[in-house]
Design an enzyme around this catalytic site. Structure first.
Site, PDB file in Angstrom:
ATOM      1  N   GLY A  56      -4.901  -3.961   2.554  1.00 31.23           N
ATOM      2  CA  GLY A  56      -5.653  -2.786   2.083  1.00 31.23           C
ATOM      3  C   GLY A  56      -6.322  -2.098   3.262  1.00 31.23           C
ATOM      4  O   GLY A  56      -7.431  -1.566   3.158  1.00 31.23           O
ATOM      5  N   ASP A  84      -0.815  -2.390   3.882  1.00 30.39           N
ATOM      6  CA  ASP A  84      -1.261  -1.634   2.702  1.00 30.39           C
ATOM      7  C   ASP A  84      -0.005  -1.265   1.919  1.00 30.39           C
ATOM      8  O   ASP A  84       1.115  -1.468   2.413  1.00 30.39           O
ATOM      9  CB  ASP A  84      -2.027  -0.360   3.151  1.00 30.39           C
ATOM     10  CG  ASP A  84      -2.993   0.152   2.082  1.00 30.39           C
ATOM     11  OD1 ASP A  84      -2.523   0.541   0.999  1.00 30.39           O
ATOM     12  OD2 ASP A  84      -4.213   0.170   2.326  1.00 30.39           O
ATOM     13  N   ILE A  85      -0.186  -0.684   0.718  1.00 30.75           N
ATOM     14  CA  ILE A  85       0.985  -0.196  -0.019  1.00 30.75           C
ATOM     15  C   ILE A  85       1.304   1.259   0.354  1.00 30.75           C
ATOM     16  O   ILE A  85       2.226   1.852  -0.178  1.00 30.75           O
ATOM     17  CB  ILE A  85       0.793  -0.287  -1.557  1.00 30.75           C
ATOM     18  CG1 ILE A  85      -0.579   0.269  -1.959  1.00 30.75           C
ATOM     19  CG2 ILE A  85       0.956  -1.714  -2.042  1.00 30.75           C
ATOM     20  CD1 ILE A  85      -0.747   0.450  -3.454  1.00 30.75           C
ATOM     21  N   ARG A  86       0.501   1.835   1.240  1.00 31.40           N
ATOM     22  CA  ARG A  86       0.731   3.219   1.697  1.00 31.40           C
ATOM     23  C   ARG A  86       0.353   3.276   3.171  1.00 31.40           C
ATOM     24  O   ARG A  86      -0.364   2.397   3.669  1.00 31.40           O
ATOM     25  CB  ARG A  86      -0.135   4.197   0.911  1.00 31.40           C
ATOM     26  CG  ARG A  86      -1.615   3.887   1.099  1.00 31.40           C
ATOM     27  CD  ARG A  86      -2.528   4.829   0.342  1.00 31.40           C
ATOM     28  NE  ARG A  86      -3.912   4.386   0.422  1.00 31.40           N
ATOM     29  CZ  ARG A  86      -4.905   5.064   0.989  1.00 31.40           C
ATOM     30  NH1 ARG A  86      -4.680   6.235   1.539  1.00 31.40           N
ATOM     31  NH2 ARG A  86      -6.131   4.584   1.007  1.00 31.40           N
ATOM     32  N   TYR A 119     -14.798  -3.754 -13.126  1.00 28.86           N
ATOM     33  CA  TYR A 119     -14.859  -4.066 -11.700  1.00 28.86           C
ATOM     34  C   TYR A 119     -15.857  -5.200 -11.435  1.00 28.86           C
ATOM     35  O   TYR A 119     -15.552  -6.169 -10.729  1.00 28.86           O
ATOM     36  CB  TYR A 119     -15.288  -2.789 -10.980  1.00 28.86           C
ATOM     37  CG  TYR A 119     -15.512  -2.880  -9.499  1.00 28.86           C
ATOM     38  CD1 TYR A 119     -14.456  -3.075  -8.620  1.00 28.86           C
ATOM     39  CD2 TYR A 119     -16.793  -2.704  -8.963  1.00 28.86           C
ATOM     40  CE1 TYR A 119     -14.674  -3.106  -7.244  1.00 28.86           C
ATOM     41  CE2 TYR A 119     -17.009  -2.715  -7.595  1.00 28.86           C
ATOM     42  CZ  TYR A 119     -15.945  -2.928  -6.744  1.00 28.86           C
ATOM     43  OH  TYR A 119     -16.157  -2.943  -5.390  1.00 28.86           O
ATOM     44  N   LYS A 146     -15.324  -8.945  -9.825  1.00 26.85           N
ATOM     45  CA  LYS A 146     -16.020  -9.408  -8.615  1.00 26.85           C
ATOM     46  C   LYS A 146     -16.814 -10.690  -8.894  1.00 26.85           C
ATOM     47  O   LYS A 146     -16.847 -11.610  -8.086  1.00 26.85           O
ATOM     48  CB  LYS A 146     -16.950  -8.318  -8.072  1.00 26.85           C
ATOM     49  CG  LYS A 146     -16.220  -7.119  -7.484  1.00 26.85           C
ATOM     50  CD  LYS A 146     -15.416  -7.488  -6.238  1.00 26.85           C
ATOM     51  CE  LYS A 146     -14.807  -6.280  -5.561  1.00 26.85           C
ATOM     52  NZ  LYS A 146     -13.864  -6.636  -4.480  1.00 26.85           N
TER      53      LYS A 146
HETATM   54  P1  NAD Z   1     -10.365   1.761  -0.954  1.00 32.97           P
HETATM   55  O1  NAD Z   1      -9.949   2.091  -2.346  1.00 32.97           O
HETATM   56  O2  NAD Z   1     -10.823   2.858  -0.060  1.00 32.97           O
HETATM   57  O3  NAD Z   1      -9.175   0.987  -0.222  1.00 32.97           O
HETATM   58  C1  NAD Z   1      -8.409   0.009  -0.846  1.00 32.97           C
HETATM   59  C2  NAD Z   1      -7.036   0.000  -0.194  1.00 32.97           C
HETATM   60  O4  NAD Z   1      -6.233  -0.984  -0.858  1.00 32.97           O
HETATM   61  C3  NAD Z   1      -6.290   1.337  -0.303  1.00 32.97           C
HETATM   62  O5  NAD Z   1      -5.858   1.774   0.963  1.00 32.97           O
HETATM   63  C4  NAD Z   1      -5.117   1.031  -1.233  1.00 32.97           C
HETATM   64  O6  NAD Z   1      -3.931   1.758  -0.902  1.00 32.97           O
HETATM   65  C5  NAD Z   1      -4.926  -0.450  -0.990  1.00 32.97           C
HETATM   66  N1  NAD Z   1      -4.243  -1.116  -2.095  1.00 32.97           N
HETATM   67  C6  NAD Z   1      -4.303  -0.845  -3.419  1.00 32.97           C
HETATM   68  N2  NAD Z   1      -3.480  -1.670  -4.096  1.00 32.97           N
HETATM   69  C7  NAD Z   1      -2.898  -2.475  -3.188  1.00 32.97           C
HETATM   70  C8  NAD Z   1      -1.963  -3.539  -3.272  1.00 32.97           C
HETATM   71  N3  NAD Z   1      -1.444  -3.921  -4.445  1.00 32.97           N
HETATM   72  N4  NAD Z   1      -1.580  -4.154  -2.130  1.00 32.97           N
HETATM   73  C9  NAD Z   1      -2.083  -3.764  -0.925  1.00 32.97           C
HETATM   74  N5  NAD Z   1      -2.973  -2.767  -0.785  1.00 32.97           N
HETATM   75  C10 NAD Z   1      -3.377  -2.126  -1.908  1.00 32.97           C
HETATM   76  O7  NAD Z   1     -11.470   0.617  -1.063  1.00 32.97           O
HETATM   77  P2  NAD Z   1     -12.622   0.254  -0.005  1.00 32.97           P
HETATM   78  O8  NAD Z   1     -13.793   1.091  -0.324  1.00 32.97           O
HETATM   79  O9  NAD Z   1     -12.089   0.235   1.368  1.00 32.97           O
HETATM   80  O10 NAD Z   1     -12.979  -1.213  -0.505  1.00 32.97           O
HETATM   81  C11 NAD Z   1     -12.446  -2.384   0.087  1.00 32.97           C
HETATM   82  C12 NAD Z   1     -13.054  -3.589  -0.602  1.00 32.97           C
HETATM   83  O11 NAD Z   1     -14.492  -3.549  -0.511  1.00 32.97           O
HETATM   84  C13 NAD Z   1     -12.742  -3.682  -2.112  1.00 32.97           C
HETATM   85  O12 NAD Z   1     -12.624  -5.037  -2.476  1.00 32.97           O
HETATM   86  C14 NAD Z   1     -13.980  -3.104  -2.738  1.00 32.97           C
HETATM   87  O13 NAD Z   1     -14.154  -3.595  -4.033  1.00 32.97           O
HETATM   88  C15 NAD Z   1     -15.061  -3.590  -1.810  1.00 32.97           C
HETATM   89  N6  NAD Z   1     -16.286  -2.776  -1.868  1.00 32.97           N
HETATM   90  C16 NAD Z   1     -16.301  -1.481  -1.437  1.00 32.97           C
HETATM   91  C17 NAD Z   1     -17.484  -0.739  -1.506  1.00 32.97           C
HETATM   92  C18 NAD Z   1     -17.541   0.692  -1.015  1.00 32.97           C
HETATM   93  O14 NAD Z   1     -18.590   1.341  -1.162  1.00 32.97           O
HETATM   94  N7  NAD Z   1     -16.507   1.224  -0.423  1.00 32.97           N
HETATM   95  C19 NAD Z   1     -18.642  -1.322  -2.030  1.00 32.97           C
HETATM   96  C20 NAD Z   1     -18.590  -2.634  -2.501  1.00 32.97           C
HETATM   97  C21 NAD Z   1     -17.411  -3.363  -2.390  1.00 32.97           C
END
Ligand code: NAD
Length: 317
Positions: A9, A35-37, A143, A147
């Protein structure tokens, strides 16, 4: 033993900056983004990248074996607002990706795991102010439920199988390099973009909604610090509360007005208001401070200065 790191990711809001920080620290070739993209140019151009679905157990094992990976950062997940729209997809992604990585640890195919939790593990019955590490946790969102379950499984794999898994309950994260991916705190990034583009923002949360927040540089520093901490110091294997600041949308708008005096904000709350209402206003992170020395650096004022300056630069390019 040499470190080879896999970020799953890696193209998301956190993964992009985490990958760049880890590459700067350990060397580009030792940090494999997946990542998937595809992601932005700075990420794609600075080191190895694999298209990889975190739920595909065999493909993940192949990448881990091919690059001789010993550390995994699992950043793939469906975030709070999107997960409310697709509950089963969120549950499947958030849980099966975690099990895939935990099982690699159990089978000793990797040595160390980072998995992010969130303030979403708390719920409407949790004390809202200065939310302690150990307290009532009855999450009311898809969500948050994923978690909370993830935390229990991380602790279980540590206790039962000795898997070295480490975790942080991130607050809402504010960053300028990548847009957020469908969370309830996304307003705190969108507001800076709209302030610079239109001098106005329509906020999807109502006045008075205080939430825990953090600037991305602090979150990346905390993540790497936790992963580098001596094993004995990481006493909590569920997930650590992590705090930096707390503010309402109006307080954020006021901090922007110090730089853009004519900035205006309206409120048009949507379904994300109910999610925000179920979360803490601010977090007590004493165990993170005591166990491995956590200290945040950015408050709201410093965050606003950095966000406006960096976004101005980026938009001018
Ligand atoms: P994001 O949505 O920006 O990024 C997630 C990435 O995962 C994306 O690039 C997506 O393409 C990729 N993804 C989705 N499905 C996938 C799969 N099947 N295989 C591989 N990759 C895949 O999320 P983020 O904000 O970077 O968050 C990352 C982590 O941190 C998550 O676990 C999120 O719950 C946690 N988190 C984020 C925040 C925040 O404010 N950003 C706060 C608390 C927790």
């Amino acid at each position: 033993m040499d470190k080879y790191i896999l970020i799953i990711g890696a193209c998301g809001q956190i993964g992009t900056e985490l990958t760049l920080a880890l590459r700067a620290k350990y060397g580009n070739e030792r940090v494999i983004a997946s990542d998937i993209r595809e992601g932005q140019a700075s990420l794609m151009g600075s080191g190895p990248f694999e298209l990889l679905d975190a739920t595909d157990t065999n493909a993940l094992e192949e990448v881990v074996a091919y690059y001789e990976i010993n550390e995994v950062y699992l950043m793939a997940a469906m975030l709070s607002a999107t997960a409310e729209k697709f509950p089963m997809r969120a549950w499947n992604l958030n849980m099966s990706s975690l099990f895939n990585v935990l099982n690699l640890g159990k089978e000793r195919k990797i040595e160390k795991i980072f998995w992010p939790s969130s303030i979403a593990v708390f719920g409407p019955n949790t004390p809202k102010e200065n939310t302690p590490q150990h307290t009532i946790m009855e999450p009311s969102t898809v969500y948050g439920i994923s978690k909370q379950s993830g935390e229990r499984w991380c602790e279980y794999y540590f206790n039962k199988f000795g898997v070295d898994v480490r975790s942080l309950r991130y607050p809402g994260l504010i960053s300028w390099k990548t847009m957020p991916g469908g969370g309830t705190t996304d307003y705190a990034v969108e507001i800076y973009h709209k302030a610079l583009e239109e001098n106005h923002y329509s906020c999807f949360l109502e006045e008075g909604t205080a939430l825990p927040m953090m600037f991305m540089d602090d979150a990346i520093r905390a993540t790497i610090q936790l992963m580098e901490a001596d094993t004995a110091k990481v006493r909590l294997r569920s997930s650590y509360n992590l705090g930096a600041m707390s503010f309402t949308p109006e307080e954020m708008a006021n901090s922007i007005r110090e730089h853009l005096p004519h900035f205006t904000m309206a409120h048009a709350p949507d379904f994300r208001q109910a999610i925000a209402n179920s979360w803490p206003a601010n977090i007590d992170d004493t165990p993170a401070r005591e166990d491995w020395g956590w200290r945040p650096k950015y408050d709201l004022k410093a965050t606003t200065m950095e966000m406006l300056a960096r976004l101005r630069d980026k938009k001018a390019r």
